[in-house]
Design an enzyme around this catalytic site. Structure first.
Site, PDB file in Angstrom:
ATOM      1  N   ASN A 124       0.678  -1.233   0.295  1.00 24.06           N
ATOM      2  CA  ASN A 124       0.352   0.194  -0.074  1.00 24.06           C
ATOM      3  C   ASN A 124       0.895   1.402  -0.281  1.00 24.06           C
ATOM      4  O   ASN A 124       1.792   1.185   0.527  1.00 24.06           O
ATOM      5  CB  ASN A 124      -1.041  -0.177   0.585  1.00 24.06           C
ATOM      6  CG  ASN A 124      -0.353   0.815   3.085  1.00 24.06           C
ATOM      7  OD1 ASN A 124      -0.201   1.928   2.217  1.00 24.06           O
ATOM      8  ND2 ASN A 124       0.026  -0.283   3.568  1.00 24.06           N
ATOM      9  N   PHE A 128      -1.538   8.460   4.556  1.00 22.58           N
ATOM     10  CA  PHE A 128      -2.515   8.698   5.624  1.00 22.58           C
ATOM     11  C   PHE A 128      -3.916   8.849   4.830  1.00 22.58           C
ATOM     12  O   PHE A 128      -4.169  10.125   5.561  1.00 22.58           O
ATOM     13  CB  PHE A 128      -1.629   9.884   6.490  1.00 22.58           C
ATOM     14  CG  PHE A 128      -0.479   9.007   7.308  1.00 22.58           C
ATOM     15  CD1 PHE A 128      -0.697   7.693   7.097  1.00 22.58           C
ATOM     16  CD2 PHE A 128       0.440   9.697   7.606  1.00 22.58           C
ATOM     17  CE1 PHE A 128       0.703   6.767   8.037  1.00 22.58           C
ATOM     18  CE2 PHE A 128       1.304   9.432   8.800  1.00 22.58           C
ATOM     19  CZ  PHE A 128       1.538   8.204   8.717  1.00 22.58           C
ATOM     20  N   SER A 189       5.708   5.223   8.862  1.00 25.28           N
ATOM     21  CA  SER A 189       5.105   4.525   7.633  1.00 25.28           C
ATOM     22  C   SER A 189       5.579   5.235   6.063  1.00 25.28           C
ATOM     23  O   SER A 189       6.992   6.309   6.218  1.00 25.28           O
ATOM     24  CB  SER A 189       3.892   5.448   7.417  1.00 25.28           C
ATOM     25  OG  SER A 189       3.391   5.407   5.911  1.00 25.28           O
ATOM     26  N   ASN A 191       4.729   5.503   3.275  1.00 29.09           N
ATOM     27  CA  ASN A 191       4.689   6.634   2.040  1.00 29.09           C
ATOM     28  C   ASN A 191       4.062   8.298   3.090  1.00 29.09           C
ATOM     29  O   ASN A 191       3.593   9.063   1.717  1.00 29.09           O
ATOM     30  CB  ASN A 191       3.011   5.722   2.417  1.00 29.09           C
ATOM     31  CG  ASN A 191       3.317   4.986   1.999  1.00 29.09           C
ATOM     32  OD1 ASN A 191       3.742   4.063   1.154  1.00 29.09           O
ATOM     33  ND2 ASN A 191       2.364   3.265   2.402  1.00 29.09           N
ATOM     34  N   THR A 192       4.543   8.243   3.415  1.00 27.77           N
ATOM     35  CA  THR A 192       4.543   9.565   3.921  1.00 27.77           C
ATOM     36  C   THR A 192       6.110  10.512   3.763  1.00 27.77           C
ATOM     37  O   THR A 192       6.774   9.785   3.972  1.00 27.77           O
ATOM     38  CB  THR A 192       4.042  10.599   5.203  1.00 27.77           C
ATOM     39  OG1 THR A 192       2.337  10.405   5.405  1.00 27.77           O
ATOM     40  CG2 THR A 192       4.030  11.670   4.940  1.00 27.77           C
ATOM     41  N   LYS A 232       5.292   3.267  16.903  1.00 31.73           N
ATOM     42  CA  LYS A 232       5.542   2.482  16.232  1.00 31.73           C
ATOM     43  C   LYS A 232       6.497   2.570  15.513  1.00 31.73           C
ATOM     44  O   LYS A 232       6.564   3.493  14.760  1.00 31.73           O
ATOM     45  CB  LYS A 232       4.138   2.759  15.077  1.00 31.73           C
ATOM     46  CG  LYS A 232       3.947   1.338  14.260  1.00 31.73           C
ATOM     47  CD  LYS A 232       2.558   1.403  13.240  1.00 31.73           C
ATOM     48  CE  LYS A 232       2.485   0.072  12.665  1.00 31.73           C
ATOM     49  NZ  LYS A 232       1.068  -0.408  12.371  1.00 31.73           N
ATOM     50  N   ASN A 261       6.043  -1.885  11.336  1.00 34.31           N
ATOM     51  CA  ASN A 261       4.601  -1.959  10.523  1.00 34.31           C
ATOM     52  C   ASN A 261       5.747  -2.059   8.943  1.00 34.31           C
ATOM     53  O   ASN A 261       6.177  -3.092   9.266  1.00 34.31           O
ATOM     54  CB  ASN A 261       5.236  -0.025  10.340  1.00 34.31           C
ATOM     55  CG  ASN A 261       4.412   0.916   9.686  1.00 34.31           C
ATOM     56  OD1 ASN A 261       3.433   0.497   8.872  1.00 34.31           O
ATOM     57  ND2 ASN A 261       3.839   2.203   9.724  1.00 34.31           N
TER      58      ASN A 261
END
Length: 371
Positions: A124, A128, A189, A191-192, A232, A261
């Site tokens: 993915n 967010f 994450s 993805n940021t 996390k 994560n």
């Protein structure tokens, strides 16, 4: 008979869901559970189908809560707390909602969620995507008390620089403090942009000090004791980085660590979508997340609680993480591939493994590999 029914229900639904775009299927499940929970009598039906019985030997007392067993739901499935009531009825002992950011944001461009069935994995790059802290606060406020502890996973908006990241985490606590039982600081994450940099150096210490200060201020404001905060972390840290992270988290007064994560590694994948950008979850993460748990437990001498997450598809996977040092564990990707019947399977399997090892309580198995 019950096991056959549980398995048959998801076996019938899975081909339909897997023919759909992954993100559309995701929304269908979450929105469907949210709607079902509002139908009179439906929560009881969900509990009858997929709830897990209470077993004293699996109960966990941690962070001031009594968990019926050690298995909860990781963040990412219910980003906006739309299905808390429904999800609380399928056998979970706790769940995370989010990741939530102060302001609503659309996330990354579509497509951004990919199934890798041969690998029992997901990739993915959602970014967010969420409705914002205020919307979640309103929804959780209307829902009232829940059957299981709810952890609110908080992050920063994409447009917020790392230098100002602490303001975003503080803003989330300001909005959501009354509604979360405990909180999770997501700095891992992939993805940021630059988010993972917050795990290292002075940035981590500064951020956690600010979060701790805000938690104390909110507790004072509400005449309450500060609520637990966990951090996390990513599975892709080196041992040296893990040592620093563990030291700072311990010194900052955080309540624990969630390990781990998603990963940016693609080692051993077979599916054609293996090259997609984003975080990888599921079976390929199983051994690495367990290794990180084992390392962190040794580094902290078992004094810092750990929630293990990453590639749990069976009772053996969960038990391996518990023996490595996890006090609690979380599932997500396996629910997509195996369905909610997974919870009863893990519940039964954990009881069996405790008996095999001669333990009378799950707490006795935590960190057993180190003894």
């Amino acid at each position: 008979m019950e096991r056959m029914l549980n398995g048959l229900l998801y076996k019938m639904a899975k081909p339909f869901l897997f023919r759909m775009d992954p993100e559309k299927a995701h929304h269908l499940i979450v929105d469907g559970l949210g709607a079902a929970a509002r139908v009179p009598g439906m929560p009881a039906i969900l509990s009858a189908l997929w709830g897990t019985p209470y077993s004293q030997e699996l109960a966990v007392d941690l962070f001031g809560f009594h968990f019926n067993h050690p298995v909860g739901l990781a963040a990412g499935l219910d980003k906006n707390a739309r299905a808390v009531t429904g999800l609380s009825r399928i056998g979970l002992s706790f769940m995370e909602v989010g990741t939530i950011t102060p302001k609503a944001q659309p996330g990354n461009e579509l497509p951004r969620l990919f199934r890798l069935p041969e690998d029992e994995a997901l990739i993915n790059r959602m970014g967010f995507n969420n409705e914002g802290a205020e919307a979640m606060a309103e929804r959780l406020g209307k829902a009232g008390r829940h059957r299981i502890p709810i952890a609110v996973n908080i992050g920063k908006n994409k447009a917020t620089s790392n230098a100002e990241a602490a303001d975003d985490y503080r803003a989330c606590l300001q909005k959501l403090y009354p509604y979360g039982d405990f909180f999770v600081v997501n700095i891992s994450s992939p993805n940021t942009p630059d988010l993972r940099a917050l795990q290292h150096g002075d940035e981590l210490r500064t951020l956690l000090d600010a979060v701790k200060e805000e938690m104390s201020e909110q507790a004072d404001k509400h005449g309450d004791m500060p609520k637990p905060i966990l951090v996390k972390i990513a599975p892709d840290n080196t041992e040296e980085q893990l040592s620093y992270i563990a030291e700072v988290i311990s010194q900052s007064g955080m309540s624990g660590i969630i390990a781990t994560n998603t990963t940016i590694s693609r080692e051993g994948l077979k599916h054609p979508d293996a090259g997609q950008t984003g975080g990888l979850s599921g079976r390929p993460l199983t051994s690495r997340s367990t290794e990180v748990i084992r390392t962190l437990y040794a580094m902290t001498r078992g004094k810092l609680p750990i929630i293990g997450s990453g590639g749990i598809f069976s009772a053996d996977d969960a038990y391996d993480k518990i023996r490595a040092g996890a006090n609690l564990v979380e599932v997500y990707t396996a629910l997509i591939y195996r369905g909610p019947g997974l919870m009863k399977e893990i519940h039964r399997g954990l009881k069996s493994r405790l008996q095999q090892d001669g333990f009378t309580r799950i707490s006795q198995a935590v960190g057993a590999d180190h003894r």
